[in-house]
Design a protein around this motif. Sequence first.
Motif, PDB file in Angstrom:
ATOM      1  N   TRP A   1       0.800  -1.223   0.000  1.00 17.19           N
ATOM      2  CA  TRP A   1       0.000   0.000   0.000  1.00 17.19           C
ATOM      3  C   TRP A   1       0.832   1.272   0.000  1.00 17.19           C
ATOM      4  CZ3 TRP A   1      -4.687  -1.030   3.788  1.00 17.19           C
ATOM      5  CH2 TRP A   1      -5.563  -1.934   3.165  1.00 17.19           C
ATOM      6  N   ILE A   2       2.023   1.262   0.568  1.00 15.27           N
ATOM      7  CA  ILE A   2       2.854   2.464   0.528  1.00 15.27           C
ATOM      8  C   ILE A   2       3.369   2.696  -0.890  1.00 15.27           C
ATOM      9  CG2 ILE A   2       5.063   1.334   1.053  1.00 15.27           C
ATOM     10  CD1 ILE A   2       3.774   4.760   2.369  1.00 15.27           C
ATOM     11  N   LYS A   3       3.293   1.684  -1.730  1.00 18.34           N
ATOM     12  CA  LYS A   3       3.707   1.779  -3.134  1.00 18.34           C
ATOM     13  C   LYS A   3       2.552   2.194  -4.040  1.00 18.34           C
ATOM     14  CE  LYS A   3       5.007  -1.371  -6.935  1.00 18.34           C
ATOM     15  NZ  LYS A   3       5.313  -2.792  -7.254  1.00 18.34           N
ATOM     16  N   ARG A   4       1.399   1.524  -3.890  1.00 21.24           N
ATOM     17  CA  ARG A   4       0.301   1.717  -4.845  1.00 21.24           C
ATOM     18  C   ARG A   4      -0.927   2.383  -4.244  1.00 21.24           C
ATOM     19  NH1 ARG A   4      -0.106  -3.725  -3.199  1.00 21.24           N
ATOM     20  NH2 ARG A   4      -2.234  -4.329  -2.606  1.00 21.24           N
ATOM     21  N   GLY A   5      -0.904   2.695  -2.940  1.00 25.70           N
ATOM     22  CA  GLY A   5      -2.081   3.229  -2.282  1.00 25.70           C
ATOM     23  C   GLY A   5      -2.903   2.107  -1.669  1.00 25.70           C
ATOM     24  N   PRO A   6      -3.845   2.448  -0.785  1.00 21.96           N
ATOM     25  CA  PRO A   6      -4.611   1.424  -0.060  1.00 21.96           C
ATOM     26  C   PRO A   6      -5.680   0.784  -0.927  1.00 21.96           C
ATOM     27  CG  PRO A   6      -5.361   3.601   0.578  1.00 21.96           C
ATOM     28  CD  PRO A   6      -4.193   3.813  -0.333  1.00 21.96           C
ATOM     29  N   SER A   7      -5.263  -0.021  -1.873  1.00 26.53           N
ATOM     30  CA  SER A   7      -6.204  -0.688  -2.762  1.00 26.53           C
ATOM     31  C   SER A   7      -5.783  -2.136  -2.955  1.00 26.53           C
ATOM     32  CB  SER A   7      -6.256   0.020  -4.122  1.00 26.53           C
ATOM     33  OG  SER A   7      -5.001  -0.071  -4.771  1.00 26.53           O
ATOM     34  N   GLY A   8      -6.782  -2.980  -3.152  1.00 31.75           N
ATOM     35  CA  GLY A   8      -6.490  -4.386  -3.382  1.00 31.75           C
ATOM     36  C   GLY A   8      -6.360  -5.152  -2.084  1.00 31.75           C
ATOM     37  N   GLY A   9      -6.759  -6.409  -2.113  1.00 34.83           N
ATOM     38  CA  GLY A   9      -6.690  -7.270  -0.939  1.00 34.83           C
ATOM     39  C   GLY A   9      -5.355  -7.963  -0.817  1.00 34.83           C
ATOM     40  N   ILE A  10      -5.361  -9.055  -0.049  1.00 34.47           N
ATOM     41  CA  ILE A  10      -4.125  -9.775   0.244  1.00 34.47           C
ATOM     42  C   ILE A  10      -3.432 -10.232  -1.034  1.00 34.47           C
ATOM     43  CG2 ILE A  10      -3.187 -11.867   1.300  1.00 34.47           C
ATOM     44  CD1 ILE A  10      -5.439 -11.614   3.399  1.00 34.47           C
ATOM     45  N   GLY A  11      -4.189 -10.839  -1.930  1.00 34.01           N
ATOM     46  CA  GLY A  11      -3.587 -11.404  -3.126  1.00 34.01           C
ATOM     47  C   GLY A  11      -2.964 -10.394  -4.060  1.00 34.01           C
ATOM     48  N   ALA A  12      -3.479  -9.145  -4.047  1.00 35.38           N
ATOM     49  CA  ALA A  12      -2.911  -8.118  -4.919  1.00 35.38           C
ATOM     50  C   ALA A  12      -1.444  -7.866  -4.597  1.00 35.38           C
ATOM     51  CB  ALA A  12      -3.710  -6.822  -4.790  1.00 35.38           C
ATOM     52  N   ASN A  13      -1.050  -8.139  -3.365  1.00 33.81           N
ATOM     53  CA  ASN A  13       0.339  -7.916  -2.962  1.00 33.81           C
ATOM     54  C   ASN A  13       1.295  -8.917  -3.592  1.00 33.81           C
ATOM     55  OD1 ASN A  13       0.102  -5.688  -0.929  1.00 33.81           O
ATOM     56  ND2 ASN A  13      -1.279  -7.155   0.013  1.00 33.81           N
ATOM     57  N   ARG A  14       0.755 -10.039  -4.021  1.00 32.42           N
ATOM     58  CA  ARG A  14       1.625 -11.045  -4.639  1.00 32.42           C
ATOM     59  C   ARG A  14       2.175 -10.540  -5.968  1.00 32.42           C
ATOM     60  NH1 ARG A  14      -0.109 -17.372  -5.740  1.00 32.42           N
ATOM     61  NH2 ARG A  14       1.979 -18.141  -6.264  1.00 32.42           N
ATOM     62  N   VAL A  15       1.306  -9.994  -6.803  1.00 34.43           N
ATOM     63  CA  VAL A  15       1.743  -9.441  -8.080  1.00 34.43           C
ATOM     64  C   VAL A  15       2.587  -8.195  -7.856  1.00 34.43           C
ATOM     65  CG1 VAL A  15       0.952  -8.522 -10.292  1.00 34.43           C
ATOM     66  CG2 VAL A  15      -0.331 -10.355  -9.168  1.00 34.43           C
ATOM     67  N   CYS A  16       2.168  -7.384  -6.889  1.00 32.31           N
ATOM     68  CA  CYS A  16       2.893  -6.156  -6.568  1.00 32.31           C
ATOM     69  C   CYS A  16       4.323  -6.479  -6.126  1.00 32.31           C
ATOM     70  CB  CYS A  16       2.124  -5.418  -5.468  1.00 32.31           C
ATOM     71  SG  CYS A  16       2.871  -3.893  -4.896  1.00 32.31           S
ATOM     72  N   ALA A  17       4.464  -7.501  -5.270  1.00 35.82           N
ATOM     73  CA  ALA A  17       5.788  -7.881  -4.779  1.00 35.82           C
ATOM     74  C   ALA A  17       6.651  -8.437  -5.905  1.00 35.82           C
ATOM     75  CB  ALA A  17       5.662  -8.906  -3.659  1.00 35.82           C
ATOM     76  N   ALA A  18       6.047  -9.202  -6.813  1.00 37.83           N
ATOM     77  CA  ALA A  18       6.809  -9.760  -7.930  1.00 37.83           C
ATOM     78  C   ALA A  18       7.393  -8.651  -8.798  1.00 37.83           C
ATOM     79  CB  ALA A  18       5.918 -10.676  -8.763  1.00 37.83           C
ATOM     80  N   GLU A  19       6.620  -7.589  -8.991  1.00 38.14           N
ATOM     81  CA  GLU A  19       7.129  -6.468  -9.782  1.00 38.14           C
ATOM     82  C   GLU A  19       8.314  -5.800  -9.086  1.00 38.14           C
ATOM     83  OE1 GLU A  19       4.955  -2.946 -12.079  1.00 38.14           O
ATOM     84  OE2 GLU A  19       5.046  -2.581  -9.926  1.00 38.14           O
ATOM     85  N   THR A  20       8.172  -5.531  -7.795  1.00 38.02           N
ATOM     86  CA  THR A  20       9.243  -4.859  -7.063  1.00 38.02           C
ATOM     87  C   THR A  20      10.497  -5.717  -6.995  1.00 38.02           C
ATOM     88  OG1 THR A  20       7.725  -3.524  -5.723  1.00 38.02           O
ATOM     89  CG2 THR A  20       9.906  -3.949  -4.793  1.00 38.02           C
ATOM     90  N   VAL A  21      10.336  -7.001  -6.682  1.00 40.00           N
ATOM     91  CA  VAL A  21      11.499  -7.892  -6.605  1.00 40.00           C
ATOM     92  C   VAL A  21      12.155  -8.014  -7.978  1.00 40.00           C
ATOM     93  CG1 VAL A  21      12.249 -10.262  -6.185  1.00 40.00           C
ATOM     94  CG2 VAL A  21      10.666  -9.153  -4.600  1.00 40.00           C
ATOM     95  N   GLY A  22      11.357  -8.046  -9.028  1.00 42.71           N
ATOM     96  CA  GLY A  22      11.932  -8.088 -10.370  1.00 42.71           C
ATOM     97  C   GLY A  22      12.782  -6.869 -10.671  1.00 42.71           C
ATOM     98  N   THR A  23      12.288  -5.688 -10.240  1.00 44.59           N
ATOM     99  CA  THR A  23      13.065  -4.461 -10.435  1.00 44.59           C
ATOM    100  C   THR A  23      14.352  -4.503  -9.636  1.00 44.59           C
ATOM    101  OG1 THR A  23      11.045  -3.180 -10.818  1.00 44.59           O
ATOM    102  CG2 THR A  23      13.019  -1.955 -10.172  1.00 44.59           C
ATOM    103  N   LEU A  24      14.268  -4.976  -8.393  1.00 44.08           N
ATOM    104  CA  LEU A  24      15.450  -5.068  -7.522  1.00 44.08           C
ATOM    105  C   LEU A  24      16.508  -5.981  -8.149  1.00 44.08           C
ATOM    106  CD1 LEU A  24      15.264  -5.678  -3.662  1.00 44.08           C
ATOM    107  CD2 LEU A  24      17.002  -6.759  -5.067  1.00 44.08           C
ATOM    108  N   LEU A  25      16.076  -7.138  -8.657  1.00 40.91           N
ATOM    109  CA  LEU A  25      17.042  -8.080  -9.227  1.00 40.91           C
ATOM    110  C   LEU A  25      17.630  -7.562 -10.540  1.00 40.91           C
ATOM    111  CD1 LEU A  25      15.329 -11.509  -8.488  1.00 40.91           C
ATOM    112  CD2 LEU A  25      16.998 -10.239  -7.124  1.00 40.91           C
ATOM    113  N   ALA A  26      16.813  -6.861 -11.298  1.00 40.43           N
ATOM    114  CA  ALA A  26      17.355  -6.254 -12.520  1.00 40.43           C
ATOM    115  C   ALA A  26      18.431  -5.233 -12.178  1.00 40.43           C
ATOM    116  CB  ALA A  26      16.220  -5.603 -13.313  1.00 40.43           C
ATOM    117  N   ASP A  27      18.233  -4.481 -11.088  1.00 39.76           N
ATOM    118  CA  ASP A  27      19.250  -3.523 -10.649  1.00 39.76           C
ATOM    119  C   ASP A  27      20.507  -4.252 -10.170  1.00 39.76           C
ATOM    120  OD1 ASP A  27      17.545  -1.479 -11.261  1.00 39.76           O
ATOM    121  OD2 ASP A  27      16.940  -1.068  -9.192  1.00 39.76           O
ATOM    122  N   ALA A  28      20.309  -5.424  -9.529  1.00 40.26           N
ATOM    123  CA  ALA A  28      21.469  -6.197  -9.085  1.00 40.26           C
ATOM    124  C   ALA A  28      22.294  -6.669 -10.277  1.00 40.26           C
ATOM    125  CB  ALA A  28      21.008  -7.392  -8.254  1.00 40.26           C
ATOM    126  N   VAL A  29      21.614  -7.143 -11.312  1.00 39.84           N
ATOM    127  CA  VAL A  29      22.311  -7.600 -12.518  1.00 39.84           C
ATOM    128  C   VAL A  29      23.059  -6.444 -13.171  1.00 39.84           C
ATOM    129  CG1 VAL A  29      21.980  -8.524 -14.850  1.00 39.84           C
ATOM    130  CG2 VAL A  29      20.699  -9.486 -12.918  1.00 39.84           C
TER     131      VAL A  29
END
Length: 512
Positions: A460-488
Amino acid sequence: MAFAITQTCCNDATCVSVCPVNCIRPTPEEQAFGSTEMLHIDPETCIDCGACADACPVDAVFPVDSLPAGQQEYAAMNAAYFERTEAEGEAEAQDTGDGSGPNFHPWGEPVFDRVLPSDFGPLRVAIVGTGPAGMYAAQDLLLHTRAEVTLIDRLPTAGGLIRYGVAPDHPATKKIGDTFARFLTHPRVRLHLGLDVGRDITPEELAAHHDAVVYAVGAAADRRLGIPGEDRVGSLSATDFVAWYNGHPDVAPDAVDLSTERVVVVGNGNVALDVARLLVSDPETLTGTEIARYALAELRRSKVREVVLLGRRGPDDAAYTRPELLALKHLPEVDLVVDDHDPRVGAVVDGSRPNGKAAVLRDVAREAVDWSVPPDASGRRRIVLRFLSTPLELCGDADLRAVRATGGDGELLIPAGLALRAIGYRGVPQTGLPYDEATGTVPHERGRVTGTAGAYVVGWIKRGPSGGIGANRVCAAETVGTLLADAVAGALPAPTAGTKRFHRLARRRSHR
């Protein structure tokens, strides 16, 4: 016989990945994913294998022929999703895809699966917050990389909103916490509770010991009404009320007084429905749940007979979901009533499409409520849905006495001794990070914090207070993907101190 998904669906989509015939919609690859109230099983395609029921982390999937009477409507709700015309489906996608819908977020093209652990060296990642968003991020890192993860939470118990935000009469929803709990003892995880980043430890100290820091701090504040009398005794946020009955350490045990017969809840989202349901339910049904003992004692002493849900929107545009509204219709010894103060309300209910929110209310009693009459102290408790109404003032002397509102019948006073505002959560500024005052979020690009190397956001601090528990799964995958791309790409700042040194520092500073 087919299976059906019911009220407690968390949109986690674990069921989608195990279904052998692809009969669960929408999938994470579809545009509608994250904008629907729940997932749905196609009864025509389901082969009754039960894989989805076994995989569901919140026990929301059941055989249709075993649904109790109060949940039979969920079978029809699942089937109706697949009976919509193509035009209706396209219209819904447009309604929820232009940024105006409450659950919209412009997910980018996934990049997580394009990065291999061999593409970069071992990472040390700190995750601030142990709610669903933070734990989905930890899960991705632990299962797909060799990262060492430091989990940090300012509270004495891990879990975030799973622990402190889910109603105690929804134990199935809390079960997803068991899925996350297995990562708390993972050999590459160190957990620090009672450690407040910004108070006990600085963001600079955290960054100095890790390659990256992921902030999963949620939306800790509530939105205010901005009307006179909002700070009177007897006026609380639903955020505080939910925290109170869940035993949150930030809310005092005596923060809530239920000695009034009528409570007004401003808002008509799922949190408002949770609050109303808890206030009128039989307290004995909460025995054995995780409700705070002092809250259960206060509910047993409660004099509340009526809860009024005051919403600005109409019955087809309310923020709650159909599954949660449906649950209110089947509360034992509780009446659900629609205040028939405005002819537009009845017209919308009667004319609603079969799978619309308002259609759930077609068989609910309608009444022109006389607010001068106190609630029946000897009768059944009840919840009154009053749509198309705007609160104007919380009236009284030192204490709240009434809510002044306006609607189809003009201005009126609704006598009440307690008013709870449930109009949404809001993120708060984080020490050391940029902040967008308008949205209550941290500015970012696909989870990468703007102008702060090595800092990321999720939830929610990323996208605002929207979406339930499951919405965080896709949200987290996007953030972790960005983090790993930066690591590479070698874009992560190198830590200047070791892991053991940080853990010693954290133990000294922790308030656990």
